[in-house]
Write a protein that holds these residues in place. Structure first.
Motif, short mmCIF file in Angstrom:
data_model
loop_
_atom_site.label_atom_id
_atom_site.label_comp_id
_atom_site.label_asym_id
_atom_site.label_seq_id
_atom_site.Cartn_x
_atom_site.Cartn_y
_atom_site.Cartn_z
N UNK B 82 0.83 -1.20 0.00
CA UNK B 82 0.00 0.00 0.00
C UNK B 82 0.87 1.25 0.00
N UNK B 83 1.94 1.15 0.78
CA UNK B 83 2.83 2.31 0.86
C UNK B 83 3.43 2.65 -0.49
N UNK B 84 3.92 1.65 -1.17
CA UNK B 84 4.52 1.89 -2.49
C UNK B 84 3.48 2.45 -3.46
N UNK B 85 2.27 1.88 -3.35
CA UNK B 85 1.20 2.37 -4.22
C UNK B 85 0.96 3.85 -3.96
N UNK B 86 0.89 4.21 -2.68
CA UNK B 86 0.65 5.62 -2.34
C UNK B 86 1.78 6.50 -2.83
N UNK B 87 2.99 5.97 -2.68
CA UNK B 87 4.16 6.75 -3.10
C UNK B 87 4.09 7.05 -4.60
N UNK B 88 3.74 6.02 -5.38
CA UNK B 88 3.65 6.21 -6.82
C UNK B 88 2.50 7.15 -7.15
N UNK B 89 1.36 6.88 -6.48
CA UNK B 89 0.16 7.67 -6.75
C UNK B 89 0.39 9.14 -6.46
N UNK B 132 4.70 13.05 1.48
CA UNK B 132 5.58 12.09 0.81
C UNK B 132 6.54 11.46 1.81
N UNK B 133 7.04 12.28 2.73
CA UNK B 133 7.94 11.73 3.74
C UNK B 133 7.21 10.74 4.64
N UNK B 134 5.95 11.07 4.95
CA UNK B 134 5.17 10.18 5.81
C UNK B 134 4.99 8.82 5.17
N UNK B 135 4.67 8.84 3.89
CA UNK B 135 4.49 7.57 3.17
C UNK B 135 5.81 6.79 3.16
N UNK B 136 6.91 7.51 2.93
CA UNK B 136 8.20 6.82 2.91
C UNK B 136 8.50 6.19 4.26
N UNK B 137 8.19 6.95 5.33
CA UNK B 137 8.41 6.40 6.68
C UNK B 137 7.57 5.16 6.91
N UNK B 138 6.33 5.21 6.43
CA UNK B 138 5.42 4.08 6.53
C UNK B 138 6.04 2.85 5.88
N UNK B 139 6.55 3.04 4.67
CA UNK B 139 7.16 1.90 3.97
C UNK B 139 8.38 1.40 4.72
#
Lengths: 119, 632, 342
Positions: B82-89, B132-139
């Motif tokens: 999900x994280x990668x998906x969000x990052x791309x999205x 974007x940083x939040x999503x990266x941290x999530x991943x």
């Protein structure tokens, strides 16, 4: 030089009935021994044949097939083995814990793989 | 300048994988059977489509099923997917909004920070950077779990983790490098320019204090691109192929396509959809009771993908269905294993060309053994005519209490029945099927079907779930097929038997072939509730354990079977019930040898509770003498 | 100071041990869980190989153990077993505490519960009985079926609960074959019109005069022996029993109707012995009987100094061997008590 006269006593030993242990082909037995070690445990008590579903309907003795395979008397075994329904009652009854069902499956496999007996 | 050579590996990888997935999907679609093709086409419209999209979101991205089974494992998968998906999205949107022009090439979104190092100092840009940083941290949090899991699987509550081969390891390493290298690349760039948000900014600033951030950023952008590219190129020949395949699978499944009896596109798609999450390994009793850890479904899928010889693995399985139940991807694991057991049944041979990138289906003239008739010695008499046939089954003859209890119940109910295999019958054929010998089984099926048909019965009652399953699935009979617990339930409902209530605590063990195998969960429990105090256990219905006595496993030793039986019995008798109730003669036999608690079939308990009618005296009989009267 | 030994179990071994110990001037407490001593000896009517009355052996044991120095505690079981330096503290279910210098465990065996072999129908079909049930019938001189009539055809099944992986007993119980032959002769003696069939996997006649008894059974009494393991028994419409067996020597399945079926139940470690193994920390073998420290040279010694075994709690054995084993246990104890170590 052993004279061939030694063989001509005049009596004919009936070769057909004898189990010629030395020259019998025990490759089928060895195939099964390798893959199902419990086959060695069989004491020929006959419990398997007694409970056998197929044995109820036709001439079929798993105990006899076991011993024939062990001795290397393979010729009659292949046809008879087909009659097994793999129901598993024999395995449930065996006091030595031989996985008789797997022995039948492996025996059929061994026969199929060997050129002489393949159908 | 919106281009730099470092993006080339990424581009190559991305375009390669996109083209590959499209080409593969076309090949898969082409290889579907005609009815399945129609199903799939219909599946792209209407309800099925919406359902598929929802499932893709909930399972492929959020991994809801894994989360439910195992929170930490689910979090790990979810954060990466999900994280990668969000990052791309969100990254694509970022490039669109803040980029030089709209509709950019993909690499501009992925490497946004490189091309816009000055971006994100304040306002909306900063807020977006925070996201974007939040999503990266999530991943990265999930990635940390994944790395630790590889070495210490208990941290995600798994007892074992799947083993990997070399290409898998390289792909895994490149996958693991992607996000840390993104983190470092972005951080160094942010450090050099003083931009970045809470994660990349802080890290960047700290690194810049003692390292030459500007120079170090560039190699890390290269690393980021190379790891992405490597991952994409290796993806098709590793387990990560499950990422695109699962999407295809979801559409196929929701279109109503099923596995069936032969290998085909659907089985192939399923084997590729396996993410090797390992939940099936954890659920498998061969693993946790007997310590056998090389035959579980995840390994079977892998072996099939690699075109390995699967005969050893395929037959070493109890076919209990626990893994099917727990698979978060919904792969039909047991039917696939059954297909592997049927040696020589597949008309096509799958060959790996281009070292695994393409499996091509080449027709192989299968060495069909000549139609040998195996059971033509079977002769049946014309069976007695009756409304109800009772078929005890092979195993029931070794547990005579079940047989006798059923006779008692049938007699008490007054129904017109015939005990068709009282003297011993013909095997139902399922043991042959489980060994992969369908042709031979079909002979027995035909014979038995003839007998059943000749008896004129409308109902067939059997005591053995193994027989029950094959009667229902493969016999194509005109009659109603009931397991004896279902039959007893109808007797109770119709008032044909009267029962006492036994004050006994009972725990019910659901047999694999009756419960998960035939979805008969409720009737046995209702019958038990009628005559005893039924208690719940931790292993009920779909989660029930296997007794270990299964005929389906020909490779396991007796010692291991005993371990499985003893563990299962211990679990079920945890609260010291008076009786451990079963509905299968094989389960009864297996458990009797594994526990001191009384093990009884449901029919036995019911027979004990039966209130038998006293003999009715018919007062209108004329008696010739007092003597006769005394004899009534 | 007189030494005190506690003997757990008042069967053949326990009585012999108690009697011999007391003769040597040692104080004995004999603990027995039933209301009278004798153990399984009370259940047998006549003993192999010479078919003499068991009551004679019982009388000998009673005489031996009728000694002032033996305090007999019947209806007593052991609840606590502790070792305190070189003494043992034994607590009974009645709250009595005994201090012993040594302990001899003679808890004997239990007969295999034949209901566990469900396919033979014990407890399910009428007229399926065990060897112990048959001894009772001999004692009452009344071999009859449940409906009161006299059986004509009687089948005896060997190896019930022994040599059977399915019930977890890999071992041979040693005595059932000779018991079967003895009981076959006794049936033929009491019911001269009857026909008796023994269904065996092997004929294990490993004792003095056992093989001779086998010969006598065949020659004088006309007992029939069929080699084949019976897989299951069932009832016929006319309330008789029928069995499924393969006559392995003839190589064909055999069909037969029987009036009565006798199951030769094997010997298992007794429940009482299992309990004592648990609370006393005594080691058992894979066959679940007590494990002596050496199979050949010290078959009476346990893994705890001062605790010794006598009799069938270590392995299946006949009465002759039990008495010998008991005497050797006495020797070990006396040795041990002399210098405080074994």
């Amino acid at each position: 030089m052993v004279s061939h006269k030694m063989n001509n006593f005049g009596f004919k030993i009936s070769q057909g009935r004898q189990i010629d242990y030395d020259s019998n082909d025990r490759r089928i037995a060895n195939y099964i021994y390798e893959r199902e070690p419990s086959f060695r445990l069989c004491i020929e008590c006959g419990g398997c044949s007694a409970t056998c579903t197929t044995g109820n309907h036709t001439k079929f003795s798993l105990r006899e097939l076991h011993i024939l395979i062990k001795r290397g008397e393979n010729k009659s075994v292949r046809q008879d083995l087909k009659k097994c329904m793999l129901c598993g009652k024999c395995t449930m009854v065996c006091p030595r814990g031989v996985n008789t069902r797997n022995v039948v499956i492996l025996a059929k496999q061994a026969f199929q793989k060997s050129d002489e007996y393949a159908i | 300048m919106q281009f730099d050579p470092f993006v080339i590996p990424f581009n190559i990888g991305l375009y390669f994988i996109l083209i590959y997935v499209v080409a593969r999907s076309i090949l898969w679609f082409r290889d579907l059977s005609k009815p399945d093709k129609l199903r799939l086409q219909r599946g792209f419209f209407g309800n099925a489509f919406a359902l598929s999209l929802k499932e893709i979101f909930m399972e492929s991205l959020i991994h809801r099923k894994i989360l439910k089974t195992n929170l930490r494992l689910g979090y790990m998968h979810m954060s990466l997917a999900f994280g990668w998906f969000l990052l791309i999205f969100f990254g694509t949107i970022e490039a669109d909004i803040f980029g030089v022009k709209h509709l950019n090439a993909p690499y501009k979104a992925i490497f946004f920070r490189f091309f816009h190092p000055d971006h994100g100092r304040m306002g909306f840009e900063a807020a977006y950077g925070f996201l974007m940083d939040l999503i990266l941290a999530f991943i990265l949090s999930g990635l940390l779990l994944a790395v630790i899991k590889r070495f210490y699987s208990k941290i995600v509550g798994m007892k074992k983790t799947t083993r990997l081969k070399l290409t898998d390891r390289i792909a895994l390493t490149s996958l693991w490098l992607i996000f840390p290298s993104r983190l470092l690349a972005e951080s160094f760039t942010s450090g050099a320019y003083g931009t970045g948000s809470f994660l990349t900014g802080s890290l960047g600033n700290w690194l810049a204090t003692f390292l030459p951030a500007q120079q170090l950023a560039y190699p890390f952008w290269w690393l980021y691109s190379i790891s992405l590219g490597t991952f994409f190129i290796l993806l098709p020949i590793t387990r990560y192929m499950h990422i695109p395949t699962e999407l295809f699978l979801i559409f196929m499944r929701n279109s109503g396509i099923k596995t069936g009896d032969k290998a085909g596109t659907y089985t192939e798609v399923q084997t590729y959809s396996c993410s090797s999450c390992g939940i099936c390994i954890d659920a498998c009793q061969l693993n946790f009771s007997a310590g056998i850890t090389n035959i579980q479904s995840a390994y079977l899928m892998k072996a099939i993908r690699n075109n390995d010889d699967v005969s050893e693995i395929a037959h070493n399985c109890l076919m209990c269905g626990r893994c099917d139940q727990k698979c978060p991807v919904g792969i039909e694991l047991s039917p696939i294993r059954m297909i592997q057991r049927r040696e020589g049944e597949a008309e096509n041979d799958i060959r790996n060309i281009y070292k695994g990138y393409f499996r091509s289906r080449q027709t192989v003239i299968s060495e069909k053994s000549p139609a040998s008739v195996n059971y033509n010695f079977l002769r049946g008499n014309d069976p007695a005519k009756a409304d109800i046939l009772y078929f005890a089954g092979c195993m029931t003859h070794l547990t005579p209490t079940i047989k006798n209890s059923m006779i008692k119940i049938l007699d008490a109910s007054g129904v017109n029945y015939s005990f068709i295999d009282e003297q011993g019958g013909v095997c139902c054929g399922r043991p042959l099927m489980l060994a992969g010998q369908d042709k031979e089984a079909r002979e027995l099926i035909n014979f038995n079907s003839q007998m059943i048909w000749k008896s004129g019965a409308r109902t067939l009652v059997t005591s053995c779930p193994i027989c029950y399953k094959i009667f229902k699935e493969s016999y194509y009979l005109d009659v109603e097929v009931l397991h004896h617990t279902q039959f007893i339930k109808t007797l109770i409902d119709d008032g044909l038997v009267k029962l006492n209530f036994l004050r006994k605590k009972v725990v019910y063990h659901s047999p694999c072939d009756l419960g998960r195998g035939s979805l008969v969960y409720d009737e046995p429990k209702e019958v038990l509730r009628h005559v005893s105090k039924l208690e719940s256990s931790n292993f009920e219905d779909g989660n029930s354990l296997c007794c270990g006595g299964s005929l389906a496993n020909t490779k396991i030793s007796y010692a291991d079977k005993k371990k499985i039986a003893c563990d299962a019995a211990m679990e079920l008798t945890r609260n010291s019930p008076d009786i451990l109730a079963t509905a299968c003669p094989l389960c009864k036999k297996t458990f009797s040898a594994a526990t001191n608690t009384r093990v009884a079939d449901i029919s036995e308990i019911v027979a004990e509770a039966l209130i038998l009618n006293p003999v009715k005296k018919n007062s209108t009989i004329h008696v010739a003498s007092l003597k006769e009267l005394a004899n009534i | 100071m007189k030494k005190h030994v506690v003997v757990i179990g008042g069967g053949v071994a326990g009585l012999e041990v108690a009697g011999q110990l007391s003769h040597s001037g040692i104080e004995v407490s004999l603990i027995e869980k039933e209301s009278k001593t004798g153990g399984h000896l009370n259940n047998w009517y006549k003993l192999f190989p010479d078919r003499r009355k068991s009551s004679e052996v019982k009388e000998y044991l009673d005489r031996l153990s009728q000694n002032q120095g033996i305090s007999l505690l019947t209806n007593t079981t052991i609840e606590g077993f502790h070792r305190n330096r070189n003494k043992f503290l034994i607590t009974t279910n009645k709250g009595k505490e005994l201090n012993a210098d040594a302990v001899i465990v003679a808890t004997g065996f239990d007969l295999f519960k034949s209901a566990r072999k469900e396919e033979y129908g014990y407890g399910i079909y009428d007229n399926v009985i065990t060897s112990a049930d048959l001894e009772e019938k001999f004692r009452r001189e009344e071999i009859v079926l449940v409906n009161g009539s006299v059986p004509e055809t009687i089948g005896i099944i060997h190896c019930v609960g022994s040599r059977d992986e399915k019930v977890g007993n890999f071992y041979c119980s040693k005595l059932c074959c000779v018991t079967a032959v003895k009981q076959a002769i006794e049936i033929r003696e009491q019911l001269p019109e009857s026909k008796v069939f023994c269904f065996y996997m092997d004929m294990r006649m490993g004792g003095a005069f056992y093989e001779e008894l086998y010969r006598e059974a065949q020659e004088k009494w006309g007992v029939n022996f069929i080699r084949g393991k019976v897989s299951e028994a069932s009832e016929t419409i006319d309330d008789k029993l029928t069995i499924k067996v393969e006559d392995t020597l003839a190589g064909r399945p055999l069909k037969m109707k029987l009036d009565m079926l006798v199951l030769m139940a094997g010997m298992e470690m007794s429940d009482g012995g299992k309990k004592i193994a648990g609370i006393g920390g005594l080691r058992t073998g894979e066959n679940r009987f007590f494990a002596a420290t050496d199979n050949h040279t010290s078959s009476n010694k346990s893994n705890i100094e001062g605790v010794f075994y006598a009799g069938t709690c270590t392995a299946p054995m006949n009465i002759t061997e039990t008495i010998s084993h008991a005497r050797s246990a006495v020797l070990e104890v006396i040795d041990f008590l002399k210098d405080g170590k074994s």
